[in-house]
Motif scaffolding. Structure first.
Motif, PDB file in Angstrom:
ATOM      1  N   UNK A  65       0.857  -1.202   0.046  1.00  0.00           N
ATOM      2  CA  UNK A  65       0.003  -0.080  -0.140  1.00  0.00           C
ATOM      3  C   UNK A  65       0.740   1.266   0.118  1.00  0.00           C
ATOM      4  N   UNK A  66       2.006   1.320   0.762  1.00  0.00           N
ATOM      5  CA  UNK A  66       2.907   2.328   1.013  1.00  0.00           C
ATOM      6  C   UNK A  66       3.465   2.657  -0.309  1.00  0.00           C
ATOM      7  N   UNK A  67       3.844   1.745  -1.267  1.00  0.00           N
ATOM      8  CA  UNK A  67       4.541   1.930  -2.569  1.00  0.00           C
ATOM      9  C   UNK A  67       3.440   2.541  -3.575  1.00  0.00           C
ATOM     10  N   UNK A  68       2.273   2.073  -3.372  1.00  0.00           N
ATOM     11  CA  UNK A  68       1.140   2.713  -4.264  1.00  0.00           C
ATOM     12  C   UNK A  68       1.033   3.936  -3.868  1.00  0.00           C
ATOM     13  N   UNK A  69       0.739   4.112  -2.569  1.00  0.00           N
ATOM     14  CA  UNK A  69       0.485   5.697  -1.877  1.00  0.00           C
ATOM     15  C   UNK A  69       1.414   6.733  -2.576  1.00  0.00           C
ATOM     16  N   UNK A  70       2.486   6.405  -2.518  1.00  0.00           N
ATOM     17  CA  UNK A  70       3.619   7.219  -3.074  1.00  0.00           C
ATOM     18  C   UNK A  70       3.344   7.692  -4.797  1.00  0.00           C
ATOM     19  N   UNK A  71       2.919   6.865  -5.258  1.00  0.00           N
ATOM     20  CA  UNK A  71       2.242   6.987  -6.762  1.00  0.00           C
ATOM     21  C   UNK A  71       1.225   7.687  -6.964  1.00  0.00           C
ATOM     22  N   UNK A  72       0.575   7.637  -5.891  1.00  0.00           N
ATOM     23  CA  UNK A  72      -0.860   8.506  -5.987  1.00  0.00           C
ATOM     24  C   UNK A  72      -0.349   9.906  -5.721  1.00  0.00           C
TER      25      UNK A  72
END
Length: 326
Positions: A65-72
């Motif tokens: 989730x953290x990795x995807x959140x950074x791209x958001x």
């Protein structure tokens, strides 16, 4: 986040139209600052396009989730910068020039771009609000700067419009989330159904209202002795019987009569079953169950052992087990 990065075409088309509009206002009014706005919009669009392509390349490696959140967050920052540039271009057009066409064109293009915000970026609530603020505040400021009672009323009338865009985005995001959750639930249900279907002792085949195969299990392949590994969805009863002929399960002379018998039951809703003797001597029992949508479920059970046991019991009831005499 996938929804944000998925449509590069809409980003390119919208940004290209806005950049051309900014260049046209700069050419029409002769203001260099408007040319700088156009160049800034082109640069940010190019950087966002590069970021979207990079996301597509590394998407399989994003597992937390953290990795995807950074791209958001990256997308929100890029889109917010673009929105502030777009709103700033509109404000500068009002502030630097008195050209009616330039003002109207800049305002109309920015408003049109804002209308598309719920359709492109509804997946992120923070992104929608950032874009509406980035575009809406300079637009309203431009109207108030233009002066006059009616311009002020115009600026105030934009507030319900901005609120409506947020509400539309929220509704679309809820629809997307419901679809994602439903797809996940359907996937889990399908896995459980497939597990149960392929571990049942009977062969099963389900036909739709057009009497074409829509569902079958592995046990059906084992019982009929037909080749495995083929997708038989869409097959007719007659095609399935021909597979049995090729596998040596039944004789070719029996295939047409068997297919007619099964199709008659599927078409007429007759649930009475019948037995089928295979070429290897094993006995199959076919039972039929109609469905509400016009289709039918056919269960195929290997009853060879049961028939042998029944024959043995019948023999023991009529003959002496020691002498074999009646």
């Amino acid at each position: 986040v996938d929804a944000l990065y998925s449509d590069l075409r809409s980003l390119f088309i919208g940004s290209a139209a806005v950049s051309l509009a900014a260049l046209l206002t700069a050419w029409k009014t002769g203001e260099m600052w408007l040319s700088a706005c156009a160049i800034g919009l082109i640069v940010v669009t190019a950087l966002r396009a590069v970021d979207m392509r990079r996301y597509a390349r590394i998407r399989p490696s994003l597992t937390t989730v953290e990795a995807v959140r950074r791209w958001e967050v990256r997308y929100i920052i890029g889109a917010a910068i673009y929105a502030f540039q777009l709103g700033g271009w509109t404000f500068l057009t009002f502030y630097l020039t008195d050209d009616p066409f330039g003002r109207l064109f800049a305002f109309a293009v920015t408003l049109a771009y804002m209308v598309g915000t719920p359709g492109r970026n509804f997946a992120s609530d923070r992104l929608v609000k950032a874009q509406i603020i980035g575009e809406g505040v300079p637009m309203s400021a431009a109207l108030f700067y233009a002066g006059g009672f009616y311009y002020a009323v115009f600026g105030l009338c934009l507030l319900p419009f901005f609120l409506a865009l947020v509400l539309i985005s929220n509704r679309l995001r809820k629809t997307l989330l419901d679809a994602v959750v439903s797809a996940r639930d359907i996937g889990v249900l399908a896995t459980r159904f497939d597990t149960a279907l392929n571990n049942m002792p009977h062969g099963l085949c389900m036909f739709d209202a057009d009497r074409r195969l829509v569902v079958s299990n592995r046990r059906l392949v084992d019982i009929l002795g037909i080749p495995d590994g083929r997708d038989r969805r869409g097959q007719t009863v007659r095609e399935l019987c021909l597979d049995c002929v090729e596998a040596g399960t039944i004789l070719r002379s029996e295939a047409d009569a068997l297919a007619d018998d099964i199709e008659m039951r599927l078409k007429g809703g007759d649930t009475r079953g019948f037995t089928l003797l295979k070429q290897d001597g094993r006995t199959l029992n076919l039972t039929f169950q109609s469905m509400a949508n016009g289709g039918s479920v056919v269960l195929i059970e290997d009853i060879t052992e049961r028939k042998s046991a029944e024959a043995r019991i019948s023999h023991l009831a009529r003959y002496d087990s020691l002498t074999g005499l009646p």
